[in-house]
Design a protein around this motif. Structure first.
Motif, short mmCIF file in Angstrom:
data_model
loop_
_atom_site.label_atom_id
_atom_site.label_comp_id
_atom_site.label_asym_id
_atom_site.label_seq_id
_atom_site.Cartn_x
_atom_site.Cartn_y
_atom_site.Cartn_z
N TYR A 118 -9.99 0.85 14.19
CA TYR A 118 -8.59 1.13 13.88
C TYR A 118 -8.46 1.90 12.56
N SER A 119 -7.42 2.72 12.49
CA SER A 119 -7.19 3.55 11.29
C SER A 119 -5.71 3.69 10.99
N SER A 120 -5.41 3.98 9.73
CA SER A 120 -4.10 4.52 9.39
C SER A 120 -4.29 5.56 8.30
N GLY A 121 -3.20 6.20 7.89
CA GLY A 121 -3.29 7.22 6.84
C GLY A 121 -3.28 8.62 7.40
N THR A 122 -3.48 9.59 6.53
CA THR A 122 -3.52 10.99 6.97
C THR A 122 -4.75 11.65 6.35
N PRO A 123 -5.21 12.74 6.96
CA PRO A 123 -6.44 13.37 6.45
C PRO A 123 -6.23 14.06 5.10
N LEU A 124 -7.29 14.23 4.36
CA LEU A 124 -7.23 14.95 3.08
C LEU A 124 -6.97 16.43 3.33
N THR B 185 1.19 5.52 7.10
CA THR B 185 1.38 5.65 8.55
C THR B 185 0.93 4.34 9.20
N PRO B 186 1.41 4.07 10.40
CA PRO B 186 1.06 2.79 11.04
C PRO B 186 -0.40 2.77 11.51
N LEU B 187 -0.92 1.58 11.65
CA LEU B 187 -2.29 1.41 12.16
C LEU B 187 -2.34 1.79 13.64
N MET B 188 -3.39 2.52 14.02
CA MET B 188 -3.56 2.92 15.42
C MET B 188 -5.03 2.73 15.80
N ASP B 189 -5.30 2.68 17.09
CA ASP B 189 -6.71 2.71 17.45
C ASP B 189 -7.27 4.04 16.97
N ALA B 190 -8.53 4.06 16.59
CA ALA B 190 -9.07 5.21 15.84
C ALA B 190 -9.01 6.51 16.63
N MET C 156 0.79 -1.23 0.00
CA MET C 156 0.00 0.00 0.00
C MET C 156 0.82 1.28 0.00
N ALA D 118 -9.36 -1.12 2.28
CA ALA D 118 -8.41 -1.42 3.35
C ALA D 118 -7.53 -2.59 2.92
N GLY D 119 -6.37 -2.71 3.57
CA GLY D 119 -5.47 -3.82 3.27
C GLY D 119 -5.14 -4.60 4.53
N SER E 165 -4.94 16.17 -1.57
CA SER E 165 -4.08 15.00 -1.34
C SER E 165 -4.23 14.46 0.07
N SER E 166 -3.89 13.20 0.24
CA SER E 166 -3.59 12.67 1.57
C SER E 166 -2.45 11.68 1.43
N TRP F 163 -5.48 7.69 16.55
CA TRP F 163 -5.21 8.07 15.17
C TRP F 163 -5.76 9.46 14.85
N GLN G 285 -11.06 1.15 9.39
CA GLN G 285 -11.53 2.27 8.58
C GLN G 285 -11.06 2.14 7.12
N ALA G 286 -11.77 2.81 6.24
CA ALA G 286 -11.47 2.77 4.81
C ALA G 286 -9.99 3.05 4.56
N MET G 287 -9.40 2.31 3.64
CA MET G 287 -8.04 2.51 3.14
C MET G 287 -6.96 2.44 4.21
N SER G 288 -7.27 1.83 5.35
CA SER G 288 -6.24 1.60 6.36
C SER G 288 -5.51 0.30 6.04
N LEU G 289 -4.28 0.19 6.54
CA LEU G 289 -3.48 -1.01 6.32
C LEU G 289 -3.19 -1.69 7.65
N VAL G 290 -3.59 -2.93 7.78
CA VAL G 290 -3.34 -3.70 9.00
C VAL G 290 -2.06 -4.49 8.80
#
Lengths: 340, 340, 340
Positions: C303-309, A307-312, A290, C273-274, B304-305, A315, C288-293
């Motif tokens: 749980y979440s990963s990524g950054t905001p738009l 970025t790493p997975l975190m609890d929401a 990804m 998500a992955g 972007s994100s 995050w 959450q959508a598009m997060s990577l476990v």
């Protein structure tokens, strides 16, 4: 799966492995360490399964030298147990061989050329000027358009589409739902409307490539989209027009490669990674799952984004701070300056 | 590709371009700058290929006014060379025209209506109450269910599925493996088990849309999923139920659009981007590749994100710090407060 | 959709709802709040549509007790209006029932077993030793290979592929383009070339599962890939070999699950998500959508990963700082240390 029986001694000799224990031990199937019985062969490659070795009822186990020490059972010692296992397992699951002939329900254009030693399955369609070589298998429901070549010993499992101008080398394996040779995505905006840019190239797939289920590889705009030999693509990968993928590169599922990207040899692209268009990646690059590659890479090695997975809840706090990261860095610089 | 010959003067007149050099120069194909020979036409649009211009053997080159200066060769000067190239290339690759009639291997329901000027290819299936208009092409292996319409001049290349209640406008082009009109993903949890929410809407696709290979567009739950005219979708895009996409919007491969999202006109959605459900995006929004849109956007512009690609070792350090970002920011605030 | 008429009183009794207003009110369709007319039933579940309630012309509305207060119209009060709506809507869109028999254009192997109460549609293919149970529907263009089972009342809508050794439970629903039982992606590198690891397992799908369009589920390497009962997968999901998905888990479109991942029961996996391979996710996890476990999860929750738009200009600043995040944190630590 085929039924056949093999002794430890025979396997050792056939695949160049070192025998420990009872050479007369017989197996007639392969299995996992946890699931194997006394007439089954298993293997240990991933260290996370080492704990299962002692308790396994497997009749024969393929192991690395390091893992063999102190084990009082029948072993085959291999430099790479996974490779040896793959070779042994293939004895029980030989790849299908063409059953020559064209099924009466298939629709073959009068201008197509099907070798007498090729197999064309039920309800397949083969278009004008396409050629199916000796030993090739075109499975049920495949659609092959015009000006395609399916090389010797290649196999289209079922419901594969080769749209136009797709040339497969020898021993290529393509899984169901894959679409090769659809129009590349070429558009130009003219007076507020899109006009389509004709896609006059083809797709060239090298020998020994494997293409996963529902993967798509578009035709080139002018020249070809190219996979060199022994490229391995998992399921649901998208390869845009004019991409070139170097020999022995492997991609996990759901990777997206945009048009005109050039990828080197012996690369490993992790699942759901993205590669933008018009960039070059050198040989022996590993991209983590990804991650998004947005510019050329000219140093071999391993790359990541995200970025790493975190609890929401945590995050959301980190994510909010990401938005302010530039201001935070400036604040730190100011503090640093002021301290003297 | 068709064989035909054109002079520089004739092309200039036909497409409103300015001729420089030899109007009698003839070409009978198009090619890249690097690959072209003297009887081929090429173009320069992307500035990264400008260096190839001097060395190109192309007989004619289409360029922008700026790039024409000082060149002593046959040129066609265009406001937008890519548009002009697309128009000229189409002379050599005209879109296929319907070859009227129903292939004997196709299975057409007695209650379907196929215009006498439409083409239905081998092994296609057409269901009850569906209508195929004049000039339409339903390619090999397509399955059209009940209550669908394929508009005039539309083309389903091969192995396309229109499940139910899918209405295509005119001149719609759909690539192999695309599935339009499958059930939207509607579920309700009842006493610990999922129950299915019926999907009673359809799919309405406007004129001149193009839908890529293996792209999926679900039927609406109650009302329709809608693509307005001239929407262009690349391969492996997923469009959930009740989504609405505005005219002239284009999406690169592997985009995922969740249910009931509303997307404006003239948007450009980068590859593998995601759009969550029940949000609205205004006209002329650009979303970068692999970005995730989690809330409505009402200001045109580029968004972007994600994080940039890094070598994996450096990335792991940054990623670990991302987890602690809120604590870091609080620490900076405290330092800032204490400094006075 | 079927035509039928129902009174508010009859619906209340049939589905255990509380009637308010005119029990004789009749409806013969369902609709959205905004689109409904006086002979249509609508519902309010998502609070964002509450504003549409007053203006809706719907003859009957299904609501929660809280939303019913002060409304002077015909209501059906439900604990979960969405569940009640799903049940009522199903009256107008009953699932298709098998029309027993094999279409003459289908190709059924002599060694396959098709129950007399099953339906096999046009141009379907059924391979050796496969079994189609009573009430099952194999739609047009489906390809079923060898050693597969389609359980009672299951439905393959159209153009579904079951490659080999795929066993479906009862009442399983699979949408077009899905491919189950393709070879898992197993490779070993031997002397600079890939060799294929045979995939000898199968796929086992529990009762009441639903599999979306163009979703792929690979066969296991040695043992099976397993979906327990009532798992719901949206479109274009990729499930690698030897994955196990627990009962009642649902995944939105475009999720990628790598090989040997084990996912619990009642999980909700957001779109795109992955999930990497060889990890375990416990029950009742929401991704959450598009997060990577990337590692196992043993605590239920979100749980979440990524950054905001962000707008692209601001994003570029934050992204540049992300690269330097470790240095920034060290700088802050140094400042913190020096302050005393």
């Amino acid at each position: 799966m085929e039924s056949s029986t093999h002794t430890a001694a025979a396997l050792a000799e056939r695949f160049g492995l070192v025998l420990r224990g009872d050479g007369a031990a017989e197996i007639d199937a392969v299995a996992t360490l946890a699931g194997a019985g006394p007439r089954q062969l298993s293997f240990l490659s991933n260290p996370r399964y080492r704990g299962q070795l002692a308790g396994s009822a497997a009749g024969i186990v393929v192991v690395r030298e390091d893992d063999a020490a102190g084990l009082d059972r029948t072993l085959l010692v291999a430099r790479d147990p996974y490779v040896a296992f793959a070779q042994i397992a293939a004895l029980f699951d030989p790849p299908p061989v063409a059953n020559p002939g064209v099924h009466p329900s298939a629709v073959v254009d009068a201008g197509a050329e099907v070798d007498a030693r090729a197999e064309v399955g039920p309800l397949a369609v083969i278009g004008a000027r396409s050629r199916i070589a000796a030993g090739a298998i075109v499975g049920p429901g495949c659609v092959i358009g015009e000006d395609c070549v399916v090389g010797a010993g290649s196999r289209l499992v079922a419901r594969v589409t080769l749209v136009r101008r797709v040339r497969l080398g020898d021993r290529v394996l393509i899984h169901p739902g894959a679409v090769l040779g659809a129009d590349g995505f070429g558009l130009a905006m003219d007076a507020g409307r899109w006009i389509k840019v004709p896609q006059q190239g083809g797709v060239a797939i090298g020998d020994d490539c494997e293409i996963g289920a529902n993967t798509t590889i578009d035709r080139g705009a002018i020249e070809d989209t190219v996979l060199e030999e022994d490229v391995r693509l998992d399921n649901q990968i998208q390869v845009g027009h004019n991409v070139r993928i170097g020999a022995h590169t492997a991609m996990a599922g759901c990777v997206a490669v945009a048009g005109s990207a050039v990828i080197g040899r012996y690369c490993l692209i992790g699942g759901a990674a993205g590669i933008v268009g018009h960039i070059t990646i050198c040989d022996r690059v590993v991209i983590q799952a990804m991650s998004l590659v947005t510019s050329s890479i000219d140093v071999p090695g391993e790359y990541s984004s995200g970025t790493p997975l975190m609890d929401a809840r945590s995050w959301r706090r980190s994510a909010a701070r990401f938005r302010q990261l530039d201001a935070l860095a400036r604040q730190v610089q100011a503090l640093d300056k002021e301290k003297t």
